[in-house]
Design a protein around this motif. Structure first.
Motif, PDB file in Angstrom:
ATOM      1  N   MET A 290       0.840  -1.210   0.000  1.00 25.46           N
ATOM      2  CA  MET A 290       0.000   0.000   0.000  1.00 25.46           C
ATOM      3  C   MET A 290       0.876   1.263   0.000  1.00 25.46           C
ATOM      4  O   MET A 290       0.574   2.236  -0.689  1.00 25.46           O
ATOM      5  N   ALA A 291       1.968   1.234   0.775  1.00 26.91           N
ATOM      6  CA  ALA A 291       2.871   2.397   0.816  1.00 26.91           C
ATOM      7  C   ALA A 291       3.528   2.591  -0.558  1.00 26.91           C
ATOM      8  O   ALA A 291       3.695   3.724  -1.022  1.00 26.91           O
ATOM      9  N   GLY A 292       3.884   1.476  -1.204  1.00 31.17           N
ATOM     10  CA  GLY A 292       4.475   1.560  -2.542  1.00 31.17           C
ATOM     11  C   GLY A 292       3.480   2.131  -3.541  1.00 31.17           C
ATOM     12  O   GLY A 292       3.830   2.963  -4.387  1.00 31.17           O
ATOM     13  N   LEU A 293       2.216   1.704  -3.424  1.00 34.65           N
ATOM     14  CA  LEU A 293       1.194   2.219  -4.345  1.00 34.65           C
ATOM     15  C   LEU A 293       0.930   3.709  -4.078  1.00 34.65           C
ATOM     16  O   LEU A 293       0.573   4.444  -4.999  1.00 34.65           O
ATOM     17  N   ALA A 294       1.125   4.147  -2.833  1.00 37.53           N
ATOM     18  CA  ALA A 294       1.010   5.587  -2.534  1.00 37.53           C
ATOM     19  C   ALA A 294       2.073   6.348  -3.323  1.00 37.53           C
ATOM     20  O   ALA A 294       1.805   7.410  -3.897  1.00 37.53           O
ATOM     21  N   LEU A 335       9.568  -3.869   3.086  1.00 32.53           N
ATOM     22  CA  LEU A 335      10.339  -3.488   1.897  1.00 32.53           C
ATOM     23  C   LEU A 335       9.979  -4.362   0.697  1.00 32.53           C
ATOM     24  O   LEU A 335       9.839  -3.865  -0.420  1.00 32.53           O
ATOM     25  N   TRP A 336       9.809  -5.672   0.933  1.00 38.66           N
ATOM     26  CA  TRP A 336       9.426  -6.567  -0.157  1.00 38.66           C
ATOM     27  C   TRP A 336       8.052  -6.191  -0.710  1.00 38.66           C
ATOM     28  O   TRP A 336       7.823  -6.242  -1.910  1.00 38.66           O
ATOM     29  N   GLY A 337       7.154  -5.826   0.188  1.00 33.74           N
ATOM     30  CA  GLY A 337       5.805  -5.443  -0.239  1.00 33.74           C
ATOM     31  C   GLY A 337       5.813  -4.225  -1.142  1.00 33.74           C
ATOM     32  O   GLY A 337       5.079  -4.157  -2.123  1.00 33.74           O
ATOM     33  N   SER A 338       6.675  -3.256  -0.795  1.00 32.17           N
ATOM     34  CA  SER A 338       6.677  -2.028  -1.603  1.00 32.17           C
ATOM     35  C   SER A 338       7.605  -2.119  -2.807  1.00 32.17           C
ATOM     36  O   SER A 338       7.703  -1.174  -3.588  1.00 32.17           O
ATOM     37  N   CYS A 339       8.275  -3.263  -2.949  1.00 28.59           N
ATOM     38  CA  CYS A 339       9.308  -3.427  -3.973  1.00 28.59           C
ATOM     39  C   CYS A 339       8.801  -3.110  -5.396  1.00 28.59           C
ATOM     40  O   CYS A 339       9.340  -2.230  -6.068  1.00 28.59           O
ATOM     41  N   LEU A 340       7.747  -3.810  -5.839  1.00 23.86           N
ATOM     42  CA  LEU A 340       7.312  -3.660  -7.240  1.00 23.86           C
ATOM     43  C   LEU A 340       6.873  -2.227  -7.560  1.00 23.86           C
ATOM     44  O   LEU A 340       7.397  -1.626  -8.507  1.00 23.86           O
TER      45      LEU A 340
END
Lengths: 481, 157
Positions: A290-294, A335-340
């Motif tokens: 979710m943070a990465g998509l932000a 970190l892995w979650g926001s990776c892509l």
């Protein structure tokens, strides 16, 4: 209702992805969480697929992004179905399960009956408010279908380049379009273009439905968190209070990306709190996603990601120092979650949206610091504008007054709930970042404050609301593990 | 089956906490009662009806790029650049710059340059006389006349 059709695949894709990640995680009110987060997550994934299709095979991007979305949805759906049917023990039917849960939730004493009645009333109030707000949304959006200035000349313009001419999509970064913030990431334009690809036409009706999807998701994620982490009553009232706030509704109707960003910031933070309290690594992973998509939604999302990582790292260091032998949480799942999404943002920033208003060869770090430290009167003006907006009851319905009261109560509170302090810290740090951005902005300060400040406050408003409910309901903190 | 991810806080217990708890929800109830959305009746409801019915063509008139669709004839689908001239010379602070932005939205992926440097130009002036004066001043001659003050022009070499 043809313009509603593109919602189907992102909703299913988001639902299946999250359901897969949450398998065997005993998350409270999981179906509501999945319902709340499915559409935004699906939009995020679809926009990423479209971006990579445009980058790799521009001429086939339309077919590739739609068919890959469909294929992944079918694959994930099939996998989940197979897992479900593989269960060895005979599971009770859904109807039986609901019946059992209903009987179990029936109040047993007078106090419990009163609480149950209050909860049902709060739920009804929420549903009635939701219905009125949806009606108002549809009415308003249909009289101004192309939205506000940013929506028309920035976000829709980018989507048009992606949809109309996949071979020439990179022209959207031309310096001739200087007004369109060429360095802004592409979640929202990608979502719009993906929907148009699905429909096979550039529909004016699709952006409002997508915007409504984000708005409702934001309300539901608040109901989910407050209902599970504070009380069911707080869930109903928190959702209702959010629906009463004018700025999130107004800017959603005008098809701006501030509410989508607010959704991802809120979802990331709330999941992080649940993850920290429960220790489930896959919740950290989803929070990271979710943070990465932000960060993939707006540049401000990148700032949020950076602040969150710094905050988590500081917490980890501090907990290691205070209790060296106690096990602490791991940063890596986040970190892995926001990776892509984050790698996509990096690719985007390195190869495509290179120019920026704030940082670049023409604005050195020295210049920026000089501006920050020599801007006493400007800082005063910015803070005054913040105060003016925060006390505007017509818009915010007292939300920020509740928030500051909650901060005071929290400061003096002895028995604090674990990790609740993250909420005001994030609200403060994110808005501090915005104050700095105003100071170094090349635009006229008064004009910039007038056009942007209310929208920027939307990003942290749901967190302020959650914090107010966590503190001002004065619930006794339970003994933690 | 374990069904919780964390421990939910208990009900407020002290009298003060109960009073403050009640006061918070009472304030929310008060806010709910004083909050109103603007009501709407009459012809405005037709818009919502058409929106729900998916009547795409009903909303085309709201597109700010509609007046510039006259230039779409013969546009390449793969981009390119053309000059876009209006009544007044380009100034990013002039409110009339929205004409350029709306035209860009309508004509994308073709890129519009507000400066008179491209071989091809779209002239979008309010009157023929102004269009002629703008073309003279910037070195263009008309190729296709589309309407009063609206034409496609090319650079005089």
């Amino acid at each position: 209702m043809n313009a509603l059709a593109p919602l189907l695949i992102p909703a299913l894709l988001g639902y299946f992805t999250l359901a897969l990640l949450l398998r065997r995680i005993p998350l409270r009110w999981k179906p509501l969480f999945l319902l709340a987060a499915a559409i935004p997550t699906g939009f995020g994934i679809c926009s990423l697929m479209l971006f990579f299709s445009l980058w790799a095979v521009p001429s086939k991007s339309m077919a590739l992004s739609v068919s890959s979305g469909l294929a992944i949805t079918l694959l994930l759906g099939g996998f989940l179905l197979r897992q479900y049917s593989k269960r060895t023990s005979p599971a009770p039917s859904a109807v039986e399960l609901i019946r059992q849960k209903f009987i179990a939730s029936m109040p047993k004493d007078r106090g419990a009956i009163l609480k149950f009645v209050l909860w049902v009333i709060s739920l009804l109030i929420f549903l009635v408010t939701l219905w009125s707000v949806i009606q108002f949304f549809l009415l308003s959006v249909s009289t101004n279908i192309t939205g506000g200035w940013d929506a028309r000349y920035m976000w829709l313009l980018k989507a048009k380049f992606m949809f109309r001419s996949p071979e020439a999509w990179q022209d959207m970064f031309s310096p001739l379009l200087s007004w369109s913030h060429t360095d802004y990431p592409l979640l929202w334009p990608g979502t719009l273009a993906w929907g148009w690809n699905w429909m096979g036409q550039e529909s004016l009706l699709w952006p409002p439905w997508a915007s409504l999807g984000f708005y409702l998701s934001c309300a539901m994620i608040l109901v989910w968190y407050l209902g599970t982490e504070v009380s069911p009553l707080a869930g109903g009232w928190g959702g209702t209070f959010f629906l009463l706030l004018i700025p999130p509704l107004f800017w959603s109707i005008h098809l701006y990306t501030d509410l989508p960003l607010a959704f991802f910031i809120t979802a990331a933070t709330l999941l992080l709190l649940v993850a920290l309290r429960s220790g489930h690594s896959r919740l950290f992973l989803i929070s990271g996603l979710m943070a990465g998509l932000a960060a993939w939604t707006k540049n401000e999302g990148l700032q949020f990601w950076g602040i969150t990582i710094l905050l988590l790292a500081s917490m980890k260091i501090l907990s290691k120092r205070s209790a060296p032998h106690e096990p602490t949480f791991h940063l890596s799942p986040f970190l892995w979650g926001s990776c892509l999404p984050l790698v996509t943002v990096l690719i985007f920033k390195i190869f495509f949206g290179k120019s920026g208003e704030y940082l670049g060869p023409e604005h050195s770090l020295g210049d920026i610091f000089a501006r920050i430290f020599s801007a006493g009167s400007e800082t005063g003006l910015i803070l005054l504008s913040f105060v003016r907006h925060c006390v505007d009851f017509a818009s915010w319905k007292g939300l920020w007054i509740f928030f500051f009261t909650a901060c005071l109560v929290f400061f003096f509170k002895k028995n604090r709930r674990r990790y609740t302090g993250i909420l005001p810290t994030l609200v403060a740090l994110i808005n501090f970042g915005y104050v700095t951005a105003f100071l170094i902005s090349p635009a006229d300060l008064n004009w910039h404050l007038g056009t942007a400040l209310e929208r920027l406050l939307i990003h942290t408003a749901p967190l302020a609301l959650v914090f107010s409910f966590e503190i001002l309901t004065f619930r006794k903190t339970a003994i933690q593990k | 089956m374990q069904n919780t991810t964390s421990v939910i806080p208990k009900q407020p217990q002290s009298l003060l906490a109960r009073i403050l708890h009640f006061f918070f929800y009472a304030s929310l109830l008060g806010i709910l009662f004083v909050s109103k959305l603007p009501s709407a009746t009459g012809p405005i409801l037709v818009f919502k009806k058409n929106f729900l019915a998916g009547a795409e063509s009903f909303f085309r008139f709201q597109d700010p790029g509609l007046p510039y669709a006259i230039f779409k004839t013969g546009l390449a689908r793969t981009g390119g650049t053309a000059t876009f001239l209006t009544d007044r010379p380009y100034d990013p602070k002039d409110p009339a710059v929205e004409q350029l932005q709306a035209a860009q939205g309508s004509l994308a992926p073709l890129l519009l340059n507000p400066l008179p440097t491209e071989n091809k130009a779209f002239i979008f002036c309010s009157r023929e006389v102004i269009a002629q004066a703008r073309m003279q001043g910037t070195g263009y001659r008309p190729v296709v006349i589309l309407a009063d003050g609206k034409m496609i022009a090319e650079k005089i070499t």
